[in-house]
Design an enzyme around this catalytic site. Structure first.
Site, PDB file in Angstrom:
ATOM      1  N   LYS A 153       0.847  -1.309   0.101  1.00 13.62           N
ATOM      2  CA  LYS A 153       0.029  -0.100   0.052  1.00 13.62           C
ATOM      3  C   LYS A 153       0.785   1.438  -0.031  1.00 13.62           C
ATOM      4  O   LYS A 153       0.609   2.430  -0.710  1.00 13.62           O
ATOM      5  CB  LYS A 153      -1.083  -0.260   1.134  1.00 13.62           C
ATOM      6  CG  LYS A 153      -2.101  -0.984   1.096  1.00 13.62           C
ATOM      7  CD  LYS A 153      -3.068  -0.958   2.272  1.00 13.62           C
ATOM      8  CE  LYS A 153      -4.465  -2.080   2.103  1.00 13.62           C
ATOM      9  NZ  LYS A 153      -4.071  -3.201   1.787  1.00 13.62           N
ATOM     10  N   GLU A 237      -3.134   7.040   7.276  1.00 13.06           N
ATOM     11  CA  GLU A 237      -3.844   8.022   6.498  1.00 13.06           C
ATOM     12  C   GLU A 237      -4.822   8.616   6.967  1.00 13.06           C
ATOM     13  O   GLU A 237      -5.649   8.189   7.904  1.00 13.06           O
ATOM     14  CB  GLU A 237      -3.722   7.532   4.904  1.00 13.06           C
ATOM     15  CG  GLU A 237      -4.885   6.396   4.713  1.00 13.06           C
ATOM     16  CD  GLU A 237      -4.934   5.700   3.443  1.00 13.06           C
ATOM     17  OE1 GLU A 237      -3.860   6.106   2.784  1.00 13.06           O
ATOM     18  OE2 GLU A 237      -5.825   5.137   2.995  1.00 13.06           O
ATOM     19  N   ASN A 272     -14.902  -3.459   8.149  1.00 17.17           N
ATOM     20  CA  ASN A 272     -14.247  -3.159   6.866  1.00 17.17           C
ATOM     21  C   ASN A 272     -13.961  -4.391   5.761  1.00 17.17           C
ATOM     22  O   ASN A 272     -13.297  -4.228   4.781  1.00 17.17           O
ATOM     23  CB  ASN A 272     -12.752  -2.781   7.348  1.00 17.17           C
ATOM     24  CG  ASN A 272     -12.509  -1.547   8.134  1.00 17.17           C
ATOM     25  OD1 ASN A 272     -13.248  -0.692   7.810  1.00 17.17           O
ATOM     26  ND2 ASN A 272     -11.698  -1.580   9.002  1.00 17.17           N
ATOM     27  N   GLU A 312      -9.489   0.375  -6.165  1.00 20.34           N
ATOM     28  CA  GLU A 312     -10.445   0.930  -5.254  1.00 20.34           C
ATOM     29  C   GLU A 312     -10.161   2.232  -4.977  1.00 20.34           C
ATOM     30  O   GLU A 312      -9.278   2.830  -4.846  1.00 20.34           O
ATOM     31  CB  GLU A 312     -10.449  -0.116  -4.082  1.00 20.34           C
ATOM     32  CG  GLU A 312     -10.586  -1.854  -4.225  1.00 20.34           C
ATOM     33  CD  GLU A 312     -10.654  -2.454  -2.866  1.00 20.34           C
ATOM     34  OE1 GLU A 312     -10.585  -1.855  -2.066  1.00 20.34           O
ATOM     35  OE2 GLU A 312     -11.231  -3.579  -3.172  1.00 20.34           O
ATOM     36  N   GLU A 325      -6.423   1.464  -3.115  1.00 22.62           N
ATOM     37  CA  GLU A 325      -5.595   0.400  -3.304  1.00 22.62           C
ATOM     38  C   GLU A 325      -5.915  -0.219  -4.580  1.00 22.62           C
ATOM     39  O   GLU A 325      -7.046  -0.319  -5.116  1.00 22.62           O
ATOM     40  CB  GLU A 325      -5.618  -0.453  -2.185  1.00 22.62           C
ATOM     41  CG  GLU A 325      -6.805  -1.091  -1.960  1.00 22.62           C
ATOM     42  CD  GLU A 325      -6.835  -2.160  -0.763  1.00 22.62           C
ATOM     43  OE1 GLU A 325      -5.797  -2.807  -0.263  1.00 22.62           O
ATOM     44  OE2 GLU A 325      -8.034  -3.050  -0.483  1.00 22.62           O
ATOM     45  N   ASN A 327      -6.017  -4.166  -6.127  1.00 26.18           N
ATOM     46  CA  ASN A 327      -6.029  -5.678  -5.923  1.00 26.18           C
ATOM     47  C   ASN A 327      -5.500  -6.391  -7.181  1.00 26.18           C
ATOM     48  O   ASN A 327      -6.347  -6.332  -8.235  1.00 26.18           O
ATOM     49  CB  ASN A 327      -7.159  -6.082  -5.403  1.00 26.18           C
ATOM     50  CG  ASN A 327      -7.782  -5.845  -4.180  1.00 26.18           C
ATOM     51  OD1 ASN A 327      -6.817  -5.356  -3.170  1.00 26.18           O
ATOM     52  ND2 ASN A 327      -8.811  -5.179  -3.685  1.00 26.18           N
TER      53      ASN A 327
END
Length: 717
Positions: A153, A237, A272, A312, A325, A327
Site C-alpha cells: 500500500k 492516512e 471493513n 479501489e 489500493e 488488488n
C-alpha cells in the site's frame, strides 16, 4: 469417489453454472468466439467458491483442472469438482494453502502448465509468481512487478501519485510503533485509518478517533496483519468521513492493452469487509465514471498490468475520489461486473496469461441492466461473529419461477462443513435485472427462498438492508450499518401484513400436521392437540410472546384463517409436512415461509429473513398459560463465554483485577480476525479458565466475574 457420484456432482454443478451463464447477457467476442489455444491443465491454488468458479470456466474452455486441498477440505466441493486433486497439508492455512512448497510440489506432480490463484492465499504473493516463472509455469495474473508495487500500500500510493491518480492525504512511510502512530495521527488530524501495507479484505485495518484508539488499533492491526499475510508493516492516512467505496474493474494483456469494465459500489461493509455490492453505482455520473476509469487504466499501464485487477477508490459526497489500493487479482465481487457487461473475466485472464490479446475493446463495454451481490456468511447477524457447523439442509434459490435471474457462486453443498480454519462465506448470491428495482426485488425473493440449516447465517440482515429505505434510495456510505443500526441489528419488525401472513402459514402447518398425526404408524395414543380436530379450528397463537386468536378451516380451493379482528386470509399451497419451504399464495400475494423445526407446540419459522417462535394451541391450553411463571433473568450474565471457536491471543486481566463493564479483557483470534471480547459486568475477576494460546470452543467459559454495584458492593448472582 465413485464415477457415478462424480457424474451426479458434475451435473449439479453444470446446472448451477448454466443459470450463471444465462446472466452473461451480451454476446461479446470473449463469449462467442471459439476457444483459443491456451493450456491443457490448470492448477487452482485456492479453495471454496472461487476454486469452483475458476474450474467451471476451465471446463467450458476444454481445460483440465487440478484442485489442492487441506485435510479439512478432503471432501469439499472444489476437491470433487476438479479433474484431479492433490493434498497439500493439514487444515491450518499456513501449512496448506499458504504452503508454497506444497503447492509447487502439486504442480510438479500433476504437470499443470498454469496456476490460477483465485483471491487471498498466494494470489498476490510475488515470490510465488517468481517460482512459477522459474519452472516455466504460467501465473494467471499480472507480472511480478505489478504484484510487488500494487501489493504494497505504501509503494502503490507513491506509484499512483506519479501516474496522476488522486490519493488520500497521509504518511507515505511505515509506522514503526504505537507512539509513532499517535504522533502521526495528531499531525494528520483525526479520524485516521491504520492499515496493513500488505493486507486486504478488511484484515489489519482500524479506524481511530483519538490517541487511545490509535494505540489499541495499532496493536490489533499489527497482529491481524502478521497472522493473515505475515507482514506487520502498517501505514496511516486520513480517514475520509461518509465516503462511498467504489471500485473500477480493469483488464489488461501482454500487448499493452488495458480497459476498464465500469464500476462496482461496495459501500455496505461491516468490520471493513464488504457485505453487499452492486453494479453500476447509483452515485456516479458518466463524467465521474469516465474519470475514475481513465485513472485506473493509467495506473495499470504504469505497472504494465496484464490481467484482471481492481482499483479501489473512496468517493466523498461531492464525488471527489481518492485512490485506496489496487488488488492484483480476481475480486470476490467480479460476478456483478460479468452480469452487466457479459464478459467472462476468468476466461479473459486465462487467454491473457497464454499471450492472447484482449478480445474486447473499451468501446465494446457498456452497462446492460443492474446486478446486486449479497455475501452470504455463516455468522451471527447481530454480532457479526462467525458460526461453524454442519449444513444438514442446503437449498439454493435457483431454477424456480420468479428466480430465473439468480446466480449462486458457492463452494459447498448439503452436508458440507463450515470450519473455523477459513473464511465463513457460504456463497455469493447474485441477482440481475433490467433495472435496480428489478434486481433488488429478485434478491428479496432469492433470500426468502434460500434454505440454510445447521449454521447461523446473515440472511436476516442482508434482507433488511436491501429493503431499507435509505439503501433503496441509494443514500449509502461505508458507515451505513453503523448509522442505521447504532445499537446493533436486532432483527426484523414484522409489518401488520407480514405478521398476518406468518399467522396464516403457522395455522396451516399446525392443522396439516395435527390432521395427519393419527395416521403416523397407525398410532392409537395421540396428543391432546391431535385429538382436537374440529371444523372450524379455534386456535390461539403466540408470536414471540404476543397473543392472537383465530378461526381456521378448509374451504374449496384452499384454507382460510380469520383473525379476531375479522380479517380474512385465504391460503393456497402444496406444502407437505416436513418440507422446509412453504411457498404459498396468501390473499393473492406470493409468500415464502421456511419451516425450521417443531418442539412440542412451538413452531420455529423463518419469515422475511428472520426466525420466529410461534406457539399454536387450543383455547383451553392457552388459558393455562397464565399459570406458568415467567423465566427469571439470566443468572449467568457475569460469565464471559467464547462467542465462537478460536484461539485466545491476549488476556488483559487476571484474578483479583477490577474491571468496568465493556472493558476489553480478551482478544480472540478466529478466521484470521482479532476479535476483542468485553467484560459483561462491572466487578472483580473471580477466575480465568483459559490462558494465552489456548483453543476454545463456542460457549466455552473464559472468565468469571464477581459483579459489583456502583458503590463497589458485591451483587448477588
Amino acid at each position: 469417489m465413485s464415477s457415478m457420484g462424480f457424474v451426479r456432482l458434475s451435473r449439479r454443478c453444470c446446472a448451477r453454472w448454466q443459470c450463471s451463464r444465462a446472466l452473461l447477457r451480451r454476446s461479446y467476442a470473449s463469449n462467442s468466439q471459439a476457444n483459443l489455444q491456451t493450456f491443457d491443465k490448470i492448477l487452482v491454488a485456492n479453495r471454496g467458491e472461487i476454486a469452483c468458479r475458476v474450474m467451471r470456466t476451465c471446463r467450458e474452455m476444454g481445460i483440465k483442472s487440478v484442485a489442492v486441498y487441506s485435510d479439512a477440505d478432503a471432501q469439499a466441493l472444489h476437491t470433487r469438482t476438479a479433474d484431479e486433486a492433490v493434498r497439500v497439508g493439514p487444515a491450518v492455512a499456513t501449512e496448506s494453502y499458504l504452503n508454497m512448497d506444497s503447492i509447487l510440489a502439486a504442480i510438479d506432480q500433476t504437470g499443470a502448465q498454469a496456476v490460477h490463484p483465485g483471491y487471498g492465499f498466494l494470489s498476490e504473493n510475488k515470490s510465488f509468481a517468481e517460482e512459477l516463472d522459474k519452472r516455466g509455469v504460467a501465473f494467471i495474473g499480472p507480472n511480478t512487478h505489478a504484484i510487488h508495487v500494487m501489493g504494497d500500500k505504501i509503494e502503490s500510493k507513491r506509484t499512483a501519485m506519479e501516474a496522476g491518480v488522486n490519493t488520500i492525504p497521509g504518511y507515505d512511510g511505515v509506522v514503526k510503533d504505537a507512539d509513532t502512530a499517535v504522533k502521526l495521527a495528531n499531525e494528520i488530524g483525526y479520524p485516521v485509518m491504520l492499515k496493513a501495507s500488505a493486507g486486504g479484505g478488511g484484515k489489519g485495518m482500524r479506524i481511530a478517533w483519538n490517541d487511545k484508539e490509535t494505540r489499541e488499533g495499532f496493536l490489533l492491526a499489527t497482529e491481524e496483519a502478521k497472522t493473515s499475510v505475515k507482514d506487520d508493516r502498517l501505514l496511516i492516512e486520513k480517514f475520509v468521513e461518509s465516503p462511498r467505496h467504489i471500485e473500477i474493474q480493469v483488464l489488461g494483456d501482454k500487448h499493452g492493452n488495458v480497459i476498464y469494465l465500469n464500476e462496482r459500489e461496495c459501500s455496505i461493509q461491516r468490520r471493513n469487509q464488504k457485505v453487499i455490492e452492486e453494479a453500476p453505482s447509483t452515485f456516479l455520473d458518466p463524467e465521474t465514471r469516465a474519470a475514475m476509469g481513465r485513472q485506473a487504466v493509467a495506473l495499470s499501464k504504469a505497472v504494465q498490468y496484464s490481467s484482471a485487477g481492481t482499483c479501489e477508490f473512496l468517493v466523498d459526497p461531492k464525488r471527489k475520489f481518492y485512490f485506496l489500493e489496487m488488488n492484483t487479482r480476481l475480486q470476490v465481487e467480479h460476478p456483478i461486473t460479468e452480469c452487466i457487461t457479459g464478459v467472462d473475466i476468468v476466461k479473459e485472464m486465462i487467454n491473457a496469461a497464454a499471450g492472447h490479446p484482449l478480445s474486447i475493446k473499451q468501446e465494446d463495454i457498456g452497462i446492460d441492466g443492474w446486478a446486486v451481490e449479497c455475501r452470504v456468511y455463516a455468522e451471527d447477524p447481530v454480532r457479526f461473529l462467525p458460526s461453524i457447523g454442519y449444513l444438514n439442509t442446503y437449498r439454493e434459490p435457483v431454477n424456480r419461477p420468479g428466480l430465473e435471474n439468480v446466480r449462486v457462486d458457492t463452494g459447498i453443498v448439503e452436508g458440507s462443513t463450515i470450519s473455523m480454519f477459513y473464511d465463513p462465506m457460504i456463497s455469493k448470491l447474485v441477482t440481475y435485472g433490467p433495472t435496480r428495482n428489478d434486481a433488488l426485488s429478485t434478491m428479496t425473493r432469492a433470500l426468502d427462498n434460500y434454505c440454510i440449516r445447521g449454521v447461523n447465517h446473515n440472511i436476516p440482515i442482508l434482507r433488511e438492508i436491501i429493503n431499507h429505505p435509505k439503501f433503496v434510495s441509494g443514500d449509502i456510505s461505508t458507515s451505513f450499518i453503523q448509522e442505521v443500526y447504532p445499537e446493533g441489528f436486532t432483527g426484523h419488525v414484522l409489518e401488520p401484513q407480514e405478521k398476518r401472513e406468518l399467522i396464516a402459514a403457522a395455522c396451516y402447518m399446525h392443522v396439516r400436521r395435527e390432521e395427519l398425526a393419527p395416521s403416523f404408524l397407525n398410532q392409537t395414543r395421540q396428543s391432546k392437540d391431535a385429538q382436537y380436530q374440529p371444523d372450524p379450528w379455534h386456535l390461539v397463537l403466540y408470536i414471540d410472546g404476543e397473543q392472537c386468536s383465530v378461526c381456521a378451516q378448509w374451504e374449496e380451493g384452499g384454507f382460510s384463517v380469520t383473525t379476531e379482528e375479522g380479517e380474512s386470509l385465504f391460503i393456497r399451497t402444496d406444502w407437505c409436512v416436513g418440507d422446509p419451504m412453504m411457498v404459498a399464495d396468501i390473499n393473492g400475494r406470493s409468500v415464502t415461509v421456511q419451516y425450521e423445526t417443531r418442539r412440542g407446540r412451538r413452531l420455529y419459522l423463518r419469515h422475511c429473513g428472520n426466525k420466529y417462535q410461534v406457539v399454536v394451541m387450543d383455547p383451553d391450553s392457552a388459558r393455562m398459560m397464565s399459570y406458568i411463571p415467567e423465566r427469571s433473568e439470566d443468572k449467568f450474565a457475569h460469565i464471559l463465554r467464547a462467542p465462537m471457536p478460536g484461539v485466545v491471543r491476549k488476556l488483559s486481566c487476571a484474578v483479583g483485577d477490577a474491571v468496568e463493564e465493556g472493558a476489553a479483557v480478551v482478544t480472540l483470534e478466529a478466521m484470521k480476525m482479532q476479535n476483542p471480547l468485553f467484560a459483561p459486568v462491572t466487578g472483580i475477576v473471580k477466575s480465568v479458565h483459559a490462558k494465552e494460546g489456548d483453543s476454545v470452543g463456542e460457549d466455552e467459559v473464559i472468565i468469571e466475574f464477581t459483579p459489583q454495584d456502583s458503590k463497589g458492593q458485591q451483587r448477588s448472582v
